[in-house]
Design a protein around this motif. Structure first.
Motif, PDB file in Angstrom:
ATOM      1  N   ALA A  21      29.749  42.330  54.874  1.00 56.92           N
ATOM      2  CA  ALA A  21      31.148  42.023  55.147  1.00 56.92           C
ATOM      3  C   ALA A  21      31.340  40.544  55.470  1.00 56.92           C
ATOM      4  O   ALA A  21      32.318  39.918  55.028  1.00 56.92           O
ATOM      5  N   ALA A  22      30.404  39.975  56.236  1.00 57.89           N
ATOM      6  CA  ALA A  22      30.521  38.565  56.601  1.00 57.89           C
ATOM      7  C   ALA A  22      30.447  37.658  55.380  1.00 57.89           C
ATOM      8  O   ALA A  22      31.186  36.670  55.273  1.00 57.89           O
ATOM      9  N   LEU A  23      29.560  37.981  54.433  1.00 59.10           N
ATOM     10  CA  LEU A  23      29.463  37.171  53.219  1.00 59.10           C
ATOM     11  C   LEU A  23      30.709  37.321  52.352  1.00 59.10           C
ATOM     12  O   LEU A  23      31.228  36.333  51.815  1.00 59.10           O
ATOM     13  N   HIS A  28      35.470  35.188  50.011  1.00 59.03           N
ATOM     14  CA  HIS A  28      36.829  35.589  49.626  1.00 59.03           C
ATOM     15  C   HIS A  28      37.641  35.815  50.901  1.00 59.03           C
ATOM     16  O   HIS A  28      37.781  36.956  51.366  1.00 59.03           O
ATOM     17  N   PRO A  29      38.179  34.757  51.483  1.00 57.14           N
ATOM     18  CA  PRO A  29      38.801  34.826  52.814  1.00 57.14           C
ATOM     19  C   PRO A  29      39.955  35.806  52.943  1.00 57.14           C
ATOM     20  O   PRO A  29      40.228  36.292  54.048  1.00 57.14           O
ATOM     21  N   THR A  52      41.232  39.833  58.949  1.00 54.64           N
ATOM     22  CA  THR A  52      41.698  40.526  57.735  1.00 54.64           C
ATOM     23  C   THR A  52      40.838  41.767  57.496  1.00 54.64           C
ATOM     24  O   THR A  52      40.436  42.061  56.374  1.00 54.64           O
ATOM     25  N   ALA A  53      40.556  42.479  58.559  1.00 58.33           N
ATOM     26  CA  ALA A  53      39.715  43.672  58.471  1.00 58.33           C
ATOM     27  C   ALA A  53      40.211  44.711  59.449  1.00 58.33           C
ATOM     28  O   ALA A  53      40.778  44.381  60.506  1.00 58.33           O
ATOM     29  N   THR A  54      40.016  45.964  59.097  1.00 59.53           N
ATOM     30  CA  THR A  54      40.373  47.069  59.970  1.00 59.53           C
ATOM     31  C   THR A  54      39.132  47.893  60.255  1.00 59.53           C
ATOM     32  O   THR A  54      38.126  47.820  59.545  1.00 59.53           O
TER      33      THR A  54
END
Length: 340
Positions: A21-23, A28-29, A52-54
């Motif tokens: 997820a971090a990469l 892709h911000p 930008t994550a749930t």
């Protein structure tokens, strides 16, 4: 254009899932991510760090994964063992790409059958290779210097403290229970080896060796069929890394030995080590993120439904560019592995 759909990362709060997820966030911000785990608080911490994550809870015992109704996703990434294949079926029912990294060579039959029975439903990336395909892509990058490849031999040394958390340790234990035999390609024949034939010394950059053995991994089949090499072997050793320091991650070394001829037909060989000072976790996350990026159509043409492997979708040169960005390096290695 509507809001882009979120990538569902099963096990997204674990080491491999969170690293993937971090990469993806770095590359892709604005890509929405859904971090799915059994512990909601832990998933929320990962999601909050990403932005930008749930975060959601997931129950792999249920066909609907226990997810809230009405959620739309763009892909399913299984960063853990999907033993009931509910994650795969969830993806197929919705026509979503699916990535798997924990099946292992001896466990891929259910995924293969599920993929062939519903061949038009989803693209399935089976990336249960060493470090999710990073080692295979590195070897194929080196193989481009050859006119013909006769022998591929990989030797991976994993520190005993770098097995990837509870999920990674469980994978290793499950695979070792499934078979103690290794798979090699010898004189163009895929052959199971056990006992003395499976044993091998894996040399390290500092000149020491670790006792290891051939293992049954998808890298063997991928490298054999991608290069055409009649002799392929992947050896694995587990033990204390010579570069381990107290309180610091243990480095990982993946040795790549290739023999064959150059473009003019003259004998040619390469011995290199792929090294990462933080161990196998960044390499695994890299392989998964490259696969997810490709499945999502964020790089390259659209991936058709069917079964795929990392080397069939990902350009090794691009993978090595991304490898350098995360701190991985190639180091020339002295000597060779010896006979296959």
């Amino acid at each position: 254009m509507g809001q882009p759909k979120s990538v569902l990362i099963l096990g997204g709060s674990g080491q491999a899932g969170a690293g993937t997820a971090a990469l993806l966030r770095r590359w892709h911000p604005t890509l929405p991510l859904t971090i799915a785990g059994r512990d909601l608080d832990r998933a929320r911490r990962v999601a909050d760090e990403l932005g930008t994550a749930t975060a959601v809870t997931v129950d792999l015992r249920r066909g609907d994964l226990g997810l809230p109704p009405g959620r739309d996703h763009s892909a399913v990434v299984a960063a853990l063992w999907d033993e009931r294949l509910h994650g795969l079926r969830y993806a197929q029912q919705r026509g979503l790409p699916y990535l798997s990294v924990s099946s292992g060579l001896v466990e891929i039959a259910p995924e293969v059958v599920a993929g062939t029975q519903r061949a038009s439903a989803s693209p399935i990336l089976m990336a249960s290779h060493w470090c999710a395909g990073s080692a295979t892509l590195a070897a194929l990058y080196s193989a481009r210097e050859f006119g013909r490849v006769d022998t591929v031999r990989i030797g991976a040394v994993l520190d005993e403290l770098d097995t990837g958390g509870p999920a990674g340790a469980a994978d290793l234990e499950r695979w070792s229970t499934a078979t103690t035999a290794g798979l090699v390609r010898r004189d163009s024949v895929f052959t199971w080896v056990n006992g003395p034939d499976a044993q091998a010394d894996v040399p390290l950059l500092d000149g020491t060796v670790r006792p290891g053995q051939s293992i049954a991994v998808l890298d063997v089949t991928s490298l054999a069929l991608a290069t055409g090499a009649p002799n392929v072997r992947f050896d694995f050793a587990l033990g204390a890394s010579p570069g381990r320091s107290d309180g610091e991650p243990a480095p990982v070394e993946v040795r790549i030995d290739l023999d064959g001829t150059d473009s003019a037909g003259a004998p040619f060989s390469i011995s290199r080590c792929l090294v990462h000072p933080a161990g196998q976790r960044p390499l695994t996350a890299l392989g998964m993120a490259l696969g997810a990026e490709r499945l999502l159509g964020l790089r390259g043409e659209a991936v058709p439904p069917g079964i795929h492997t990392p080397e069939s979708l990902i350009d090794p040169a691009y993978a090595m560019e991304r490898l350098a960005e995360i701190g991985g390096v190639f180091v020339d290695a002295p000597g060779g592995h010896g006979r296959l």
